[in-house]
Design a protein around this motif. Sequence first.
Motif, PDB file in Angstrom:
ATOM      1  N   GLY A 199      -5.271   8.387   0.592  1.00  0.00           N
ATOM      2  CA  GLY A 199      -5.116   7.766   0.002  1.00  0.00           C
ATOM      3  C   GLY A 199      -4.030   6.679  -0.478  1.00  0.00           C
ATOM      4  N   GLY A 200      -2.300   7.404   0.197  1.00  0.00           N
ATOM      5  CA  GLY A 200      -1.244   6.965   0.065  1.00  0.00           C
ATOM      6  C   GLY A 200      -1.358   5.459   0.697  1.00  0.00           C
ATOM      7  N   CYS A 201       0.433   4.923   0.332  1.00  0.00           N
ATOM      8  CA  CYS A 201       0.384   3.319   0.795  1.00  0.00           C
ATOM      9  C   CYS A 201       1.369   3.493   1.646  1.00  0.00           C
ATOM     10  CB  CYS A 201       0.476   2.671  -0.659  1.00  0.00           C
ATOM     11  SG  CYS A 201       2.162   2.724  -1.498  1.00  0.00           S
ATOM     12  N   SER A 202       1.870   1.795   1.925  1.00  0.00           N
ATOM     13  CA  SER A 202       3.070   1.923   2.346  1.00  0.00           C
ATOM     14  C   SER A 202       3.452   0.127   1.529  1.00  0.00           C
ATOM     15  CB  SER A 202       2.924   0.912   3.932  1.00  0.00           C
ATOM     16  OG  SER A 202       2.113  -0.425   4.185  1.00  0.00           O
ATOM     17  N   PHE A 203       4.878   0.341   2.758  1.00  0.00           N
ATOM     18  CA  PHE A 203       5.514  -0.418   1.139  1.00  0.00           C
ATOM     19  C   PHE A 203       5.801  -2.033   2.044  1.00  0.00           C
ATOM     20  CE2 PHE A 203       6.255   3.456  -0.846  1.00  0.00           C
ATOM     21  CZ  PHE A 203       5.180   3.426  -1.807  1.00  0.00           C
ATOM     22  N   VAL A 204       5.090  -3.135   1.839  1.00  0.00           N
ATOM     23  CA  VAL A 204       4.628  -4.440   2.708  1.00  0.00           C
ATOM     24  C   VAL A 204       6.220  -4.798   2.797  1.00  0.00           C
ATOM     25  CG1 VAL A 204       3.576  -5.895   3.669  1.00  0.00           C
ATOM     26  CG2 VAL A 204       2.747  -4.016   2.999  1.00  0.00           C
ATOM     27  N   SER A 205       6.601  -5.421   4.511  1.00  0.00           N
ATOM     28  CA  SER A 205       7.799  -6.271   4.181  1.00  0.00           C
ATOM     29  C   SER A 205       8.771  -5.557   2.542  1.00  0.00           C
ATOM     30  CB  SER A 205       7.102  -7.540   3.296  1.00  0.00           C
ATOM     31  OG  SER A 205       6.798  -8.228   4.453  1.00  0.00           O
ATOM     32  N   PRO A 206       9.073  -4.639   2.755  1.00  0.00           N
ATOM     33  CA  PRO A 206      10.306  -4.255   1.758  1.00  0.00           C
ATOM     34  C   PRO A 206      11.492  -5.636   1.683  1.00  0.00           C
ATOM     35  CG  PRO A 206      10.385  -2.453   3.803  1.00  0.00           C
ATOM     36  CD  PRO A 206       9.569  -3.745   3.956  1.00  0.00           C
ATOM     37  N   ASP A 207      11.426  -5.922   0.413  1.00  0.00           N
ATOM     38  CA  ASP A 207      13.025  -6.775   0.943  1.00  0.00           C
ATOM     39  C   ASP A 207      14.224  -6.545   1.018  1.00  0.00           C
ATOM     40  OD1 ASP A 207      14.360  -9.209  -1.233  1.00  0.00           O
ATOM     41  OD2 ASP A 207      12.703  -9.592  -2.340  1.00  0.00           O
ATOM     42  N   THR A 208      14.823  -7.628   1.394  1.00  0.00           N
ATOM     43  CA  THR A 208      16.059  -7.011   2.115  1.00  0.00           C
ATOM     44  C   THR A 208      17.141  -7.989   0.781  1.00  0.00           C
ATOM     45  OG1 THR A 208      15.988  -8.861   3.821  1.00  0.00           O
ATOM     46  CG2 THR A 208      15.603  -6.545   4.218  1.00  0.00           C
ATOM     47  N   ARG A 209      16.432  -8.962  -0.107  1.00  0.00           N
ATOM     48  CA  ARG A 209      17.729  -9.094  -0.964  1.00  0.00           C
ATOM     49  C   ARG A 209      18.852  -8.698  -1.160  1.00  0.00           C
ATOM     50  NH1 ARG A 209      13.659 -12.196  -5.072  1.00  0.00           N
ATOM     51  NH2 ARG A 209      12.720 -10.005  -5.140  1.00  0.00           N
ATOM     52  N   ALA A 234       6.988   1.626   6.349  1.00  0.00           N
ATOM     53  CA  ALA A 234       7.440   2.041   5.177  1.00  0.00           C
ATOM     54  C   ALA A 234       6.836   2.683   4.312  1.00  0.00           C
ATOM     55  CB  ALA A 234       8.155   1.179   4.194  1.00  0.00           C
ATOM     56  N   ALA A 235       7.174   4.127   4.616  1.00  0.00           N
ATOM     57  CA  ALA A 235       6.043   5.259   3.600  1.00  0.00           C
ATOM     58  C   ALA A 235       7.141   5.609   2.197  1.00  0.00           C
ATOM     59  CB  ALA A 235       6.513   6.618   4.643  1.00  0.00           C
ATOM     60  N   VAL A 236       8.539   5.885   2.191  1.00  0.00           N
ATOM     61  CA  VAL A 236       9.432   6.127   1.241  1.00  0.00           C
ATOM     62  C   VAL A 236       9.679   5.347   0.809  1.00  0.00           C
ATOM     63  CG1 VAL A 236      10.679   7.460  -0.218  1.00  0.00           C
ATOM     64  CG2 VAL A 236       8.664   8.247   1.737  1.00  0.00           C
ATOM     65  N   VAL A 237      10.443   4.289  -0.453  1.00  0.00           N
ATOM     66  CA  VAL A 237      11.455   3.727  -0.577  1.00  0.00           C
ATOM     67  C   VAL A 237      12.262   3.993  -1.709  1.00  0.00           C
ATOM     68  CG1 VAL A 237      10.252   1.532   0.807  1.00  0.00           C
ATOM     69  CG2 VAL A 237       9.916   1.890  -2.239  1.00  0.00           C
ATOM     70  N   LYS A 238      13.185   3.665  -1.645  1.00  0.00           N
ATOM     71  CA  LYS A 238      14.492   3.905  -2.811  1.00  0.00           C
ATOM     72  C   LYS A 238      14.766   1.917  -3.646  1.00  0.00           C
ATOM     73  CE  LYS A 238      18.414   5.291  -1.990  1.00  0.00           C
ATOM     74  NZ  LYS A 238      19.656   4.073  -2.598  1.00  0.00           N
ATOM     75  N   CYS A 239      14.642   2.071  -4.332  1.00  0.00           N
ATOM     76  CA  CYS A 239      14.362   0.921  -4.973  1.00  0.00           C
ATOM     77  C   CYS A 239      16.281   0.677  -6.452  1.00  0.00           C
ATOM     78  CB  CYS A 239      12.914  -0.193  -5.785  1.00  0.00           C
ATOM     79  SG  CYS A 239      11.472   0.851  -4.596  1.00  0.00           S
ATOM     80  N   ARG A 240      16.894  -0.819  -6.275  1.00  0.00           N
ATOM     81  CA  ARG A 240      17.180  -0.267  -7.059  1.00  0.00           C
ATOM     82  C   ARG A 240      16.975  -1.187  -8.143  1.00  0.00           C
ATOM     83  NH1 ARG A 240      22.547  -2.920  -5.751  1.00  0.00           N
ATOM     84  NH2 ARG A 240      23.395  -2.651  -7.716  1.00  0.00           N
TER      85      ARG A 240
END
Length: 304
Positions: A199-209, A234-240
């Motif tokens: 049931g997991g997601c992808s993270f759409v259009s990771p923001d490159t700002r 994108a399956a795993v993302v690290k976000c500031r």
Amino acid sequence: MKMSMKRILVYTDGGHGASLSHVAMTLASLKRAVFNIHEHPNPPPARFLVDTITPEELLRDNWTHSCSLIVMPGGRDLPYVARLRGVGNQRIKDFVQNGGSYLGLCAGGYYGAAAVEFAKGDPVLEVTGPRELGFFPGVARGPVSPGFQYLSNAGGKACLVRLTPHALSLVRAMFPDETKSMGAWEPDHSVVARFYLNGGCSFVSPDTRTAAGKPTVDVLGEYLDLDDGYDSFAAVVKCRAGRGVAVLSGVHFETSPSMLSTEFHNDAHISKLLPELVPSEPYRELLFSSIVKYLLESALFNLK
């Protein structure tokens, strides 16, 4: 010198949103990761206790004073919305903005994005709408694999994920000796592993700002076996997020094959997946321990 004691808090709500099975497996995985971190030749300057936090405690208690990492586990995100809307979400958001760390796994990954699109167009399963945490400044869209059913593992999959150079660099920094002995984590190598997905997601259009000259989002893992027409891998993302950091995952990279086998020992579908997951276990465990260590060290350094 006496070390301070910091807590890792796993959200639990009696099974309404946070799956009891996934809470149990997340707690077990975190305790193993903490053991690996404490036994490391260069451990962080603190000891860590893995504990749970209920919605009532999250809303009422001064948990932020002793916490380094809050974890939202797998399950369903709508009950998270119902219990934490407004004050609860603001407390989590303030905690991270002030230097704390957040780990969102499956439902917790969806919940950490600015918007959710789950089974859009399905008259029974559809869940869509904005989310207040917004650590990932985009949409968490899923399920990425067909066949999902609530309260069932029938749609589960041993999903193929490529770990990006960002992930390889993070793991090498956290456990340099272990990565040297395994070899595959070197910069010129490519690490591909299978993780449990349901049931997991992808993270759409990771923001490159960028903020202060650094990207706000780093992709740590990419799906390799989605349909070609899918619009994000994108399956795993690290976000500031302010002084803090959030890691959001669509796959259950916290969950080992042995935990799945124990928790769902009578599940024929899980039994079929185990042989696909077992060869990736050394990579899964080192990746999870590395990300947990990174999140804890980040909070120790940045949390005010």
